[in-house]
Motif scaffolding. Structure first.
Motif, PDB file in Angstrom:
ATOM      1  N   GLY A  26     -10.076  -7.172 -11.460  1.00 45.81           N
ATOM      2  CA  GLY A  26      -9.686  -6.639 -12.764  1.00 45.81           C
ATOM      3  C   GLY A  26     -10.369  -5.350 -13.170  1.00 45.81           C
ATOM      4  N   PHE A  27     -11.122  -4.722 -12.287  1.00 42.12           N
ATOM      5  CA  PHE A  27     -11.767  -3.442 -12.603  1.00 42.12           C
ATOM      6  C   PHE A  27     -10.848  -2.297 -12.166  1.00 42.12           C
ATOM      7  CE2 PHE A  27     -15.054  -6.595 -12.165  1.00 42.12           C
ATOM      8  CZ  PHE A  27     -16.042  -6.248 -13.070  1.00 42.12           C
ATOM      9  N   THR A  28     -11.127  -1.096 -12.687  1.00 44.22           N
ATOM     10  CA  THR A  28     -10.352   0.081 -12.258  1.00 44.22           C
ATOM     11  C   THR A  28     -11.313   1.160 -11.737  1.00 44.22           C
ATOM     12  OG1 THR A  28     -10.280   0.648 -14.590  1.00 44.22           O
ATOM     13  CG2 THR A  28      -8.225  -0.086 -13.609  1.00 44.22           C
ATOM     14  N   PRO A  29     -11.842   0.946 -10.531  1.00 38.04           N
ATOM     15  CA  PRO A  29     -12.776   1.925  -9.962  1.00 38.04           C
ATOM     16  C   PRO A  29     -12.043   3.198  -9.523  1.00 38.04           C
ATOM     17  CG  PRO A  29     -12.206   0.279  -8.323  1.00 38.04           C
ATOM     18  CD  PRO A  29     -11.547  -0.155  -9.597  1.00 38.04           C
ATOM     19  N   THR A  30     -12.808   4.285  -9.407  1.00 43.36           N
ATOM     20  CA  THR A  30     -12.251   5.528  -8.856  1.00 43.36           C
ATOM     21  C   THR A  30     -13.114   5.955  -7.677  1.00 43.36           C
ATOM     22  OG1 THR A  30     -11.676   6.105 -11.123  1.00 43.36           O
ATOM     23  CG2 THR A  30     -11.393   7.821  -9.483  1.00 43.36           C
ATOM     24  N   VAL A  31     -12.454   6.359  -6.585  1.00 45.42           N
ATOM     25  CA  VAL A  31     -13.161   6.727  -5.355  1.00 45.42           C
ATOM     26  C   VAL A  31     -13.061   8.242  -5.174  1.00 45.42           C
ATOM     27  CG1 VAL A  31     -13.374   6.282  -2.880  1.00 45.42           C
ATOM     28  CG2 VAL A  31     -12.384   4.524  -4.360  1.00 45.42           C
ATOM     29  N   TYR A  32     -14.183   8.886  -4.860  1.00 47.69           N
ATOM     30  CA  TYR A  32     -14.228  10.335  -4.652  1.00 47.69           C
ATOM     31  C   TYR A  32     -14.646  10.612  -3.218  1.00 47.69           C
ATOM     32  CZ  TYR A  32     -13.896  10.274  -9.667  1.00 47.69           C
ATOM     33  OH  TYR A  32     -13.460  10.044 -10.950  1.00 47.69           O
ATOM     34  N   GLU A  33     -13.773  11.254  -2.456  1.00 46.70           N
ATOM     35  CA  GLU A  33     -13.985  11.453  -1.023  1.00 46.70           C
ATOM     36  C   GLU A  33     -14.060  12.941  -0.700  1.00 46.70           C
ATOM     37  OE1 GLU A  33     -14.517   9.770   1.905  1.00 46.70           O
ATOM     38  OE2 GLU A  33     -14.207  11.680   2.949  1.00 46.70           O
ATOM     39  N   LYS A  34     -15.026  13.273   0.161  1.00 46.84           N
ATOM     40  CA  LYS A  34     -15.225  14.675   0.570  1.00 46.84           C
ATOM     41  C   LYS A  34     -14.029  15.230   1.350  1.00 46.84           C
ATOM     42  CE  LYS A  34     -18.204  15.408   4.016  1.00 46.84           C
ATOM     43  NZ  LYS A  34     -19.465  15.583   4.735  1.00 46.84           N
ATOM     44  N   SER A  35     -13.491  14.450   2.304  1.00 47.51           N
ATOM     45  CA  SER A  35     -12.404  14.967   3.150  1.00 47.51           C
ATOM     46  C   SER A  35     -11.172  15.287   2.312  1.00 47.51           C
ATOM     47  CB  SER A  35     -11.984  13.924   4.195  1.00 47.51           C
ATOM     48  OG  SER A  35     -13.087  13.518   4.928  1.00 47.51           O
ATOM     49  N   ALA A  36     -10.463  16.318   2.762  1.00 43.14           N
ATOM     50  CA  ALA A  36      -9.255  16.713   2.035  1.00 43.14           C
ATOM     51  C   ALA A  36      -8.090  15.798   2.386  1.00 43.14           C
ATOM     52  CB  ALA A  36      -8.912  18.154   2.358  1.00 43.14           C
ATOM     53  N   VAL A  37      -8.146  15.172   3.568  1.00 42.76           N
ATOM     54  CA  VAL A  37      -7.101  14.216   3.977  1.00 42.76           C
ATOM     55  C   VAL A  37      -7.763  12.973   4.551  1.00 42.76           C
ATOM     56  CG1 VAL A  37      -5.168  15.779   4.491  1.00 42.76           C
ATOM     57  CG2 VAL A  37      -6.940  15.417   6.201  1.00 42.76           C
ATOM     58  N   LEU A  38      -7.067  11.850   4.458  1.00 43.95           N
ATOM     59  CA  LEU A  38      -7.557  10.626   5.099  1.00 43.95           C
ATOM     60  C   LEU A  38      -6.858  10.529   6.444  1.00 43.95           C
ATOM     61  CD1 LEU A  38      -7.476   8.171   2.063  1.00 43.95           C
ATOM     62  CD2 LEU A  38      -9.445   9.387   2.991  1.00 43.95           C
ATOM     63  N   GLY A  39      -7.463  11.124   7.461  1.00 45.63           N
ATOM     64  CA  GLY A  39      -6.762  11.250   8.741  1.00 45.63           C
ATOM     65  C   GLY A  39      -7.182  10.212   9.756  1.00 45.63           C
ATOM     66  N   GLU A  40      -6.627  10.364  10.954  1.00 44.40           N
ATOM     67  CA  GLU A  40      -6.886   9.441  12.061  1.00 44.40           C
ATOM     68  C   GLU A  40      -8.168   9.871  12.793  1.00 44.40           C
ATOM     69  OE1 GLU A  40      -4.167   7.388  14.033  1.00 44.40           O
ATOM     70  OE2 GLU A  40      -5.460   7.079  15.754  1.00 44.40           O
ATOM     71  N   VAL A  41      -9.299   9.281  12.411  1.00 46.06           N
ATOM     72  CA  VAL A  41     -10.553   9.602  13.091  1.00 46.06           C
ATOM     73  C   VAL A  41     -11.212   8.296  13.514  1.00 46.06           C
ATOM     74  CG1 VAL A  41     -12.507  11.192  12.961  1.00 46.06           C
ATOM     75  CG2 VAL A  41     -10.866  11.150  11.112  1.00 46.06           C
ATOM     76  N   GLY A  42     -12.030   8.376  14.575  1.00 43.27           N
ATOM     77  CA  GLY A  42     -12.794   7.210  14.994  1.00 43.27           C
ATOM     78  C   GLY A  42     -12.068   6.424  16.064  1.00 43.27           C
ATOM     79  N   ALA A  43     -12.643   5.287  16.395  1.00 44.53           N
ATOM     80  CA  ALA A  43     -12.072   4.450  17.455  1.00 44.53           C
ATOM     81  C   ALA A  43     -12.221   2.986  17.034  1.00 44.53           C
ATOM     82  CB  ALA A  43     -12.761   4.760  18.767  1.00 44.53           C
ATOM     83  N   ILE A 105     -10.395  -3.779  16.067  1.00 46.93           N
ATOM     84  CA  ILE A 105      -9.373  -3.020  15.348  1.00 46.93           C
ATOM     85  C   ILE A 105      -9.719  -1.537  15.405  1.00 46.93           C
ATOM     86  CG2 ILE A 105     -10.544  -3.242  13.084  1.00 46.93           C
ATOM     87  CD1 ILE A 105      -7.683  -3.761  11.888  1.00 46.93           C
ATOM     88  N   HIS A 106      -8.703  -0.700  15.452  1.00 48.59           N
ATOM     89  CA  HIS A 106      -8.951   0.746  15.385  1.00 48.59           C
ATOM     90  C   HIS A 106      -9.369   1.087  13.949  1.00 48.59           C
ATOM     91  CE1 HIS A 106      -8.634   5.018  15.803  1.00 48.59           C
ATOM     92  NE2 HIS A 106      -8.123   4.942  17.028  1.00 48.59           N
ATOM     93  N   ARG A 107     -10.493   1.818  13.848  1.00 52.76           N
ATOM     94  CA  ARG A 107     -10.988   2.161  12.510  1.00 52.76           C
ATOM     95  C   ARG A 107      -9.900   2.843  11.686  1.00 52.76           C
ATOM     96  NH1 ARG A 107     -13.099   6.094   9.305  1.00 52.76           N
ATOM     97  NH2 ARG A 107     -14.907   5.556   8.015  1.00 52.76           N
ATOM     98  N   ALA A 108      -9.118   3.713  12.323  1.00 55.40           N
ATOM     99  CA  ALA A 108      -8.093   4.454  11.586  1.00 55.40           C
ATOM    100  C   ALA A 108      -7.016   3.522  11.022  1.00 55.40           C
ATOM    101  CB  ALA A 108      -7.459   5.503  12.493  1.00 55.40           C
ATOM    102  N   ASP A 109      -6.652   2.473  11.757  1.00 56.60           N
ATOM    103  CA  ASP A 109      -5.628   1.529  11.277  1.00 56.60           C
ATOM    104  C   ASP A 109      -6.138   0.750  10.065  1.00 56.60           C
ATOM    105  OD1 ASP A 109      -4.068   2.337  13.407  1.00 56.60           O
ATOM    106  OD2 ASP A 109      -4.570   0.614  14.669  1.00 56.60           O
ATOM    107  N   LEU A 110      -7.386   0.291  10.172  1.00 61.06           N
ATOM    108  CA  LEU A 110      -7.968  -0.470   9.054  1.00 61.06           C
ATOM    109  C   LEU A 110      -8.153   0.438   7.843  1.00 61.06           C
ATOM    110  CD1 LEU A 110      -9.212  -3.042   7.928  1.00 61.06           C
ATOM    111  CD2 LEU A 110     -11.369  -2.445   9.032  1.00 61.06           C
ATOM    112  N   HIS A 111      -8.623   1.645   8.115  1.00 61.45           N
ATOM    113  CA  HIS A 111      -8.868   2.598   7.043  1.00 61.45           C
ATOM    114  C   HIS A 111      -7.565   2.931   6.305  1.00 61.45           C
ATOM    115  CE1 HIS A 111     -10.110   6.596   5.376  1.00 61.45           C
ATOM    116  NE2 HIS A 111     -11.177   5.873   5.096  1.00 61.45           N
TER     117      HIS A 111
END
Ligand SMILES: Cc1cc2nc3c(=O)[nH]c(=O)nc-3n(C[C@H](O)[C@H](O)[C@H](O)COP(=O)(O)OP(=O)(O)OC[C@H]3O[C@@H](n4cnc5c(N)ncnc54)[C@H](O)[C@@H]3O)c2cc1C
Length: 389
Positions: A26-43, A105-111
């Motif tokens: 029931g909360f309304t958090p806000t997330v602030y991320e440095k990256s300009a896109v949430l892309g496919e990174v990691g393994a 799991i691939h980090r990108a899929d979960l992310h």
């Protein structure tokens, strides 16, 4: 307490699990991320039953079934002969024992699934291109400043900004992560590019002098993810996407059984990366006023027990639960810290010890009964969705 305005810095694993879990409560958090896109990174990432419980709490049950790969069986092989020294159950028995499955799991899929969940709950919950610079607090509000010069006010700020956390530096001063002398090569190989029969058991650790080689299947068994750990002096580069070459990894694994070289050689261009494994001293506190830390920002983990992402995700669920059952912000942050500090410090320490266990060259005289795993240490017998806090 009235629902506080919670700002989360970092849309990585812990930031997004915290956001989704808080939304569920029931909360309304806000997330602030440095990256300009949430892309496919990691393994690949390992999600043992403790992490699976947390992800299910955060609404990821379907995503785990869709993108996760439950290996069924695992094992430990001798580095020279390839002989299976230890066989490990990773299927139904494990699920029955711990009440949740074990996945790779691939980090990108979960992310991507986590981001989609958070945005489906609240389309305005994630702000990209927000590079945290510093913060100030006055007892009732926290003001965050981004590199762009933009500012925001929040009741609470959670630093989920990873191993090089700026929030941690703002709270406790700059202390650079210490390079441990280990580097990790990460490769992704199409399953079909390998000769039949070598990916047996489906999840496998091979351990030898100063090195280990772990490989498992992700993406419905179509991709083999491997992590080759080696030791180096004086590493300088930073980041999750530093390219590595097949020759560089092969050189590290000379004298190992042939399957290891076969897998390394099959790595396509652009699918092999390396990064430094960094550690930090355990912090005695994570919270200052209305700001706290979570995940790698609070307690980076070496990967030798496959528990880094799991600890971050556990933190996130406990933090959300702590807000849900406390009557003030201060009480929630204290409840969270008490529930998490001892466990994460212990797992971090055991992960350091496991490095020696894997890389000491003991596989000449390997003693299966002394093989250190997260399971044998009892790390998986923890359910962050239910543990009393
Ligand atoms: C791009 C990436 C790829 C990774 N790939 C793997 C992998 O393949 N295998 C593996 O085992 N681990 C990987 N990791 C690490 C793993 O995700 C973490 O160790 C673990 O999940 C702990 O999660 P966390 O939430 O603490 O940190 P992370 O998941 O690292 O998330 C931290 C987040 O904070 C953001 N951030 C950092 N600085 C700022 C800032 N100044 N302002 C705002 N946001 C900021 C980052 O961009 C990131 O999104 C990766 C991490 C990242 C960031």
């Amino acid at each position: 307490m009235n629902k506080p305005d919670i700002a989360i810095i970092g849309a990585g694993m812990s930031g997004l699990v915290a956001a989704s879990s808080l939304q569920k409560l029931g909360f309304t958090p806000t997330v602030y991320e440095k990256s300009a896109v949430l892309g496919e990174v990691g393994a690949g990432l390992t999600m043992a039953p403790n992490a699976t419980h947390a992800l299910q709490f955060a609404g990821m049950t379907d995503a785990l079934v869709k993108h996760g790969m439950s290996p069924g069986r695992g094992g430990v092989k001798h580095w020279q002969t390839g002989k299976l020294m230890i066989s490990l159950e990773r299927g139904d028995e494990l699920r029955e024992k711990f009440g949740a499955s074990y996945y790779h799991i691939h980090r990108a899929d979960l992310h991507a699934a986590l981001a989609a969940k958070v945005l489906a709950n609240d389309a305005g919950a994630i702000h990209l291109g927000c590079d945290f610079k510093t913060l100030h607090q006055d007892g009732s509000k926290v003001t965050v400043e981004f590199a762009s010069g933009e500012r925001l006010n929040a009741d609470v700020v959670i630093g989920a900004d990873g191993v090089r956390s700026g929030v941690r530096a703002a709270l406790f001063g700059e202390d650079q992560p210490r390079f441990t002398g280990y580097i990790a090569f990460r490769g992704l190989v199409p399953f079909d590019a390998l000769p039949p029969g070598i990916i047996d058991p489906p999840s496998c650790l091979s351990t030898g002098p100063d090195r280990s080689f772990t490989r498992y299947l992700i993406r419905n068994g179509q991709v083999v993810n491997y992590v080759a750990l080696a030791q180096r002096d004086g590493w300088q580069e930073e980041g999750w996407s530093i390219p590595a070459t097949v020759d560089e990894v092969l050189q590290e694994y000379q004298g190992w059984y042939e399957d290891v070289a076969t897998i390394i050689r099959a790595t396509p261009d652009g699918s092999l990366f390396k990064w430094a494994l960094c550690d930090r001293a355990t912090l005695p506190a994570w919270t200052q006023g209305r700001v706290t830390l979570m995940g790698d920002a609070a307690h980076p983990m070496l990967p030798f027990l496959g528990s880094g992402a799991a600890m971050a995700i556990e933190d996130a669920v406990i933090l959300a639960r702590a807000f849900d059952c406390s009557d003030s912000i201060e009480a929630a942050l204290q409840r969270y810290f008490v529930a998490r500090h001892e466990r994460t410090a212990w797992v971090a320490q055991k992960s350091r010890e496991a490095a020696l266990n894997y890389h000491s060259g003991r596989s000449e005289h390997y003693e299966p009964s002394k093989h250190l795993t997260a399971e044998s240490l009892g790390i998986w017998a923890y359910n962050p969705a239910k543990v009393p806090i």
